[in-house]
Design a protein around this motif. Structure first.
Motif, PDB file in Angstrom:
ATOM      1  N   PRO A   1       0.831  -1.210   0.000  1.00 17.12           N
ATOM      2  CA  PRO A   1       0.000   0.000   0.000  1.00 17.12           C
ATOM      3  C   PRO A   1       0.860   1.252   0.000  1.00 17.12           C
ATOM      4  O   PRO A   1       1.842   1.345   0.729  1.00 17.12           O
ATOM      5  N   GLY A   2       0.502   2.209  -0.849  1.00 14.43           N
ATOM      6  CA  GLY A   2       1.240   3.454  -0.938  1.00 14.43           C
ATOM      7  C   GLY A   2       2.315   3.470  -2.007  1.00 14.43           C
ATOM      8  O   GLY A   2       2.889   4.519  -2.299  1.00 14.43           O
ATOM      9  N   ALA A   3       2.617   2.325  -2.626  1.00 13.66           N
ATOM     10  CA  ALA A   3       3.629   2.284  -3.684  1.00 13.66           C
ATOM     11  C   ALA A   3       3.140   3.084  -4.893  1.00 13.66           C
ATOM     12  O   ALA A   3       1.954   3.071  -5.227  1.00 13.66           O
ATOM     13  N   GLU A   4       4.047   3.764  -5.543  1.00 15.59           N
ATOM     14  CA  GLU A   4       3.679   4.606  -6.678  1.00 15.59           C
ATOM     15  C   GLU A   4       3.954   3.888  -7.991  1.00 15.59           C
ATOM     16  O   GLU A   4       5.061   3.374  -8.213  1.00 15.59           O
ATOM     17  N   TRP A   5       2.935   3.876  -8.870  1.00 12.82           N
ATOM     18  CA  TRP A   5       3.082   3.235 -10.177  1.00 12.82           C
ATOM     19  C   TRP A   5       2.737   4.206 -11.300  1.00 12.82           C
ATOM     20  O   TRP A   5       2.310   3.786 -12.379  1.00 12.82           O
ATOM     21  N   SER A   6       2.938   5.486 -11.063  1.00 10.21           N
ATOM     22  CA  SER A   6       2.684   6.465 -12.116  1.00 10.21           C
ATOM     23  C   SER A   6       3.711   6.296 -13.227  1.00 10.21           C
ATOM     24  O   SER A   6       4.820   5.788 -13.008  1.00 10.21           O
ATOM     25  N   GLU A   7       3.347   6.719 -14.426  1.00  4.31           N
ATOM     26  CA  GLU A   7       4.300   6.670 -15.527  1.00  4.31           C
ATOM     27  C   GLU A   7       5.511   7.548 -15.243  1.00  4.31           C
ATOM     28  O   GLU A   7       6.629   7.235 -15.670  1.00  4.31           O
ATOM     29  N   ALA A   8       5.290   8.635 -14.523  1.00  6.45           N
ATOM     30  CA  ALA A   8       6.393   9.545 -14.246  1.00  6.45           C
ATOM     31  C   ALA A   8       7.494   8.886 -13.422  1.00  6.45           C
ATOM     32  O   ALA A   8       8.681   9.180 -13.603  1.00  6.45           O
TER      33      ALA A   8
ATOM     34  N   ARG B   1       7.633   5.227 -12.813  1.00  7.86           N
ATOM     35  CA  ARG B   1       7.900   3.833 -13.182  1.00  7.86           C
ATOM     36  C   ARG B   1       7.969   3.596 -14.683  1.00  7.86           C
ATOM     37  O   ARG B   1       8.201   2.478 -15.114  1.00  7.86           O
ATOM     38  N   GLY B   2       7.736   4.634 -15.464  1.00  4.36           N
ATOM     39  CA  GLY B   2       7.712   4.428 -16.908  1.00  4.36           C
ATOM     40  C   GLY B   2       6.477   3.643 -17.326  1.00  4.36           C
ATOM     41  O   GLY B   2       5.518   3.503 -16.560  1.00  4.36           O
ATOM     42  N   THR B   3       6.489   3.099 -18.523  1.00  2.00           N
ATOM     43  CA  THR B   3       5.330   2.369 -19.042  1.00  2.00           C
ATOM     44  C   THR B   3       5.014   1.154 -18.186  1.00  2.00           C
ATOM     45  O   THR B   3       5.867   0.281 -17.978  1.00  2.00           O
ATOM     46  N   ASN B   4       3.794   1.102 -17.669  1.00  3.46           N
ATOM     47  CA  ASN B   4       3.279  -0.047 -16.919  1.00  3.46           C
ATOM     48  C   ASN B   4       1.770   0.039 -16.960  1.00  3.46           C
ATOM     49  O   ASN B   4       1.210   1.116 -17.183  1.00  3.46           O
TER      50      ASN B   4
ATOM     51  N   ALA C   1      13.222  -3.046 -16.795  1.00  2.00           N
ATOM     52  CA  ALA C   1      13.661  -4.376 -17.216  1.00  2.00           C
ATOM     53  C   ALA C   1      13.249  -5.442 -16.202  1.00  2.00           C
ATOM     54  O   ALA C   1      12.974  -6.589 -16.570  1.00  2.00           O
ATOM     55  N   ALA C   2      13.188  -5.054 -14.930  1.00  2.00           N
ATOM     56  CA  ALA C   2      12.819  -6.013 -13.889  1.00  2.00           C
ATOM     57  C   ALA C   2      11.395  -6.527 -14.048  1.00  2.00           C
ATOM     58  O   ALA C   2      11.042  -7.572 -13.480  1.00  2.00           O
ATOM     59  N   ASN C   3      10.569  -5.809 -14.825  1.00  2.00           N
ATOM     60  CA  ASN C   3       9.168  -6.198 -15.000  1.00  2.00           C
ATOM     61  C   ASN C   3       8.893  -6.879 -16.343  1.00  2.00           C
ATOM     62  O   ASN C   3       7.741  -7.124 -16.685  1.00  2.00           O
ATOM     63  N   HIS C   4       9.936  -7.196 -17.093  1.00  2.00           N
ATOM     64  CA  HIS C   4       9.737  -7.798 -18.411  1.00  2.00           C
ATOM     65  C   HIS C   4       9.124  -9.199 -18.331  1.00  2.00           C
ATOM     66  O   HIS C   4       8.615  -9.699 -19.337  1.00  2.00           O
TER      67      HIS C   4
END
Length: 230
Positions: free
Chosen positions: A4-11, A13-16, A38-41
């Protein structure tokens, strides 16, 4: 990263899938090396935005798994689930006013594909879900406050007359773009109470109604009194 609270914005984390769905306000699939990090490939992610009953973006529903287990049906299930959440919130938010559910195909009324519109006692549009906006061909911001007559080609009093006599039966309406739709309105005592006063007091010499209509009006009066008492 999934706490909870982790940020996944494009700004950040990049494309996700989560961040991109928020950025574009639309469903998206991000698969394998389409992820910026790369860790999410090794992931495949399907995400769909969720809007509140007033059209505001409030979150995203995301399904993530190993990219080797990708299934092309996942996106459809995510979108259906997001629509189910939105429709549920819409019904709960406007449970005290009149909601009309409609679709050009009668078998789709009562499904996730139906349009949903909410009106106040004066017949002014309070809000509409995304399917309703699509069928009406207008953005919610432009429609908000529009009259029932301008959207469905007849005064709301005709719908209320229908509800007093045959509340469970569908009604055929014509949209402002000429398309005929089948509608089902939820029974709302507040609307019918006001309409009933107009029907019974508005005309100096009201016409004699058929017995079935009189029985229906009496039934509506009883339902209104019971609802008010509850």
């Amino acid at each position: 990263a999934l706490a909870p609270g982790a940020e996944w914005s494009e700004a950040s984390r990049g494309t996700n899938a989560i961040g991109t769905a928020l950025a574009i306000g639309a469903p998206v699939v991000v698969h394998g090396d389409q992820h910026f990090l790369a860790a999410n490939h090794f992931l495949t992610c399907s995400a769909s935005p969720i809007h509140d009953p007033f059209g505001r973006l409030i979150g995203v529903l995301d399904v993530t798994g190993d990219q080797r287990s990708f299934n092309r049906h996942t996106m459809a299930l995510v979108r259906m689930s997001a629509q189910m959440i939105e429709n549920r919130m819409f019904s709960s938010t406007f449970d005290k006013v009149l909601i009309l559910r409609f679709h050009a195909r009668p078998e789709f009324v009562g499904t996730l594909c139906e349009g949903m519109v909410a009106f106040d006692e004066d017949g002014s549009l309070l809000s509409a879900n995304r399917n309703a906006c699509f069928q009406l061909g207008q953005d919610l911001d432009k429609m908000r406050g529009s009259s029932f007559a301008s959207l469905f080609g007849q005064p709301i009093s005709r719908l209320l007359d229908h509800l007093m006599v045959r509340p469970q039966d569908p009604i055929v309406l014509t949209l402002n773009n000429g398309i005929r739709v089948h509608g089902q309105a939820d029974f709302r005592p507040a609307h019918l109470r006001r309409h009933l006063r107009h029907v019974t007091q508005g005309a100096a010499t009201p016409p004699i109604a058929p017995q079935s209509t009189n029985v229906a009006i009496l039934g509506a009066e009883k339902s209104i009194r019971k609802s008010t008492a509850d």
